[in-house]
Enzyme design. Sequence first.
Site, PDB file in Angstrom:
ATOM      1  CE  LYS A  26      -3.012   0.713   3.533  1.00  0.00           C
ATOM      2  NZ  LYS A  26      -2.896   2.003   4.229  1.00  0.00           N
ATOM      3  CB  SER A  27       3.747   2.344   2.083  1.00  0.00           C
ATOM      4  OG  SER A  27       3.135   2.293   3.339  1.00  0.00           O
ATOM      5  N   GLY A  98      -5.211   8.086   5.231  1.00  0.00           N
ATOM      6  CA  GLY A  98      -4.356   9.106   5.832  1.00  0.00           C
ATOM      7  C   GLY A  98      -3.088   9.299   5.019  1.00  0.00           C
ATOM      8  CB  THR A  99      -0.749   6.948   3.299  1.00  0.00           C
ATOM      9  OG1 THR A  99      -0.605   6.141   4.461  1.00  0.00           O
ATOM     10  CG2 THR A  99       0.592   7.053   2.590  1.00  0.00           C
ATOM     11  CB  ALA A 171       6.865   7.201   6.505  1.00  0.00           C
ATOM     12  CG  ASP A 317       0.950   0.373   9.718  1.00  0.00           C
ATOM     13  OD1 ASP A 317       0.626   1.230  10.566  1.00  0.00           O
ATOM     14  OD2 ASP A 317       1.198   0.654   8.531  1.00  0.00           O
ATOM     15  NE  ARG A 348      -4.719   0.427  13.427  1.00  0.00           N
ATOM     16  CZ  ARG A 348      -4.108   0.565  12.247  1.00  0.00           C
ATOM     17  NH1 ARG A 348      -2.792   0.640  12.190  1.00  0.00           N
ATOM     18  NH2 ARG A 348      -4.814   0.614  11.136  1.00  0.00           N
ATOM     19  NE  ARG A 389      -2.281  -1.632   8.715  1.00  0.00           N
ATOM     20  CZ  ARG A 389      -2.033  -2.088   7.483  1.00  0.00           C
ATOM     21  NH1 ARG A 389      -2.150  -3.371   7.219  1.00  0.00           N
ATOM     22  NH2 ARG A 389      -1.674  -1.269   6.521  1.00  0.00           N
TER      23      ARG A 389
HETATM   24  C1  S3P Z   1       2.558   5.051   6.256  1.00  0.00           C
HETATM   25  C2  S3P Z   1       3.192   5.501   7.371  1.00  0.00           C
HETATM   26  C3  S3P Z   1       2.785   5.131   8.728  1.00  0.00           C
HETATM   27  C4  S3P Z   1       1.843   3.928   8.731  1.00  0.00           C
HETATM   28  C5  S3P Z   1       0.790   4.044   7.686  1.00  0.00           C
HETATM   29  C6  S3P Z   1       1.420   4.113   6.301  1.00  0.00           C
HETATM   30  C7  S3P Z   1       3.050   5.493   4.940  1.00  0.00           C
HETATM   31  O1  S3P Z   1       2.132   6.221   9.322  1.00  0.00           O
HETATM   32  O2  S3P Z   1       1.265   3.752   9.987  1.00  0.00           O
HETATM   33  O3  S3P Z   1      -0.082   2.925   7.707  1.00  0.00           O
HETATM   34  O4  S3P Z   1       2.740   4.852   3.912  1.00  0.00           O
HETATM   35  O5  S3P Z   1       3.778   6.498   4.911  1.00  0.00           O
HETATM   36  P1  S3P Z   1       2.968   7.427  10.050  1.00  0.00           P
HETATM   37  O6  S3P Z   1       3.736   8.123   9.004  1.00  0.00           O
HETATM   38  O7  S3P Z   1       1.928   8.299  10.658  1.00  0.00           O
HETATM   39  O8  S3P Z   1       3.821   6.734  11.058  1.00  0.00           O
END
Ligand code: S3P
Length: 435
Positions: A26-27, A98-99, A171, A317, A348, A389
């Site tokens: 996904k990332s 959120g990403t 990240a 995660d 979580r 999750r």
């Molecule tokens: C992600 C970063 C992480 C992770 C999220 C995906 C990303 O979040 O928990 O599921 O793809 O950059 P944080 O950057 O808030 O740690």
Amino acid sequence: MKTESINLLASSQKQMNGCIEVPGDKSISHRAIIISSIAKGETQIDHYLNSTDVHASIRACRAIGARIEQNDDSLVINGNDRSRSSGKDIELNFGNSGTSMRLMMGVLSAQNFSSVLEGDSSLNQRPMNRVSQPLIKMNADIITTDDTPPVHIAPVKKIKNVNHSEDVASAQIKSSILLAGLYGDDTFTIKTPPSRDHTEIMLGEFGCKISKDLESITMTPSELLSPGQIDVPGDISSAAFFIVGAILSKDGQVTINNVGLNPLRTGFIKILIMMGANIVITENRKINGELVGNLTAKSSKLYGVDVPKHLIASSIDELPLIVLAGSQADGKTSVRNAEELRVKESDRISSMIKMMQAFGISVDEYDDGMNIYGGTITGSTINSFGDHRIAMTALLASLVSDGDVLVQDCKNIDTSFPSFIKVANNIGMDIKEHA
Ligand code: S3P
């Protein structure tokens, strides 16, 4: 089977066996799409994650002028070569992702049109000032709504690159700054604790001058040139469910091929091995700068551990799965320094405390984590709080429960792993829709 039904029933099963691949990471999918969309030239992205979260990035990138042909397993993207004009102001809904929202805040804050960014009820409660504040220091004109979406971004004349120091190992924050920085002129440095480095790796694949050591990243903005084709490895965060499933189930063994093994994502494997897990990695290779390999996990006797602080960011995660593993380990497992878990798709820490209590497992709650005491999981009804999750972790508990597990509110499994039920049932689970 679709996961549109709200509730899923997992019958008590004791075994997980098989050899699988999991959908694309996904990332990495988000980054491949966003960076191809602002690059020069055409990029084919193979084995991307075709899920609702990733669709949010596709929508946003189309809105900024990228041309995207979407097939089931591949995308062909013609980028806008960092053009700053979409011809119109835009409104975007990022759903649960959120990403996608946070990375696109970086891109959108450098444009000469305005944008409004919203999400679903979960995303609309997540903190955004952690991203808007550093961007504002770069000249961006961003207003959040009490730290949350809707996020309003106004046009900007020019992004100004400045050095940053960031305390949160995120990240998403650093990626947003890097993406905005592509529209500035000067070389700049971000000092930040280590977190997944997919953005840095992907920018390097597009010819960007970027260097990093353990605690800092230095980037010189440049033209982004498409490498032509990108292969997205299997998502280690999706594989994690079956790694833990194999370890917990009786006589279990699961091999996962072609899965991403980026060291900043595999903290949970180190934790599981500390707990006594039998996990073997074979055939490592690098694809588009990312470490990829095959991995086999087998039934193992587990012992409680204190999860080391330095492994928290690289397992963030997968910590719900470490909690589940802790419930099946001898003694106490302690997960602390993990306050970031409170601002994920659900809180979580609270979701896992409630799940463990419903399963009859003893836990202690802290602001930054929890202790879990090994015990027997009683078949029960679990609220996933609309968090993908949490839902998948609860379903997995049926491998060790003494009765069936009913999980409510599972639709959001589609955000990261639409084929979860199919893959899980193929290797020994029994998950069905339930009224
Ligand atoms: C992600 C970063 C992480 C992770 C999220 C995906 C990303 O979040 O928990 O599921 O793809 O950059 P944080 O950057 O808030 O740690």
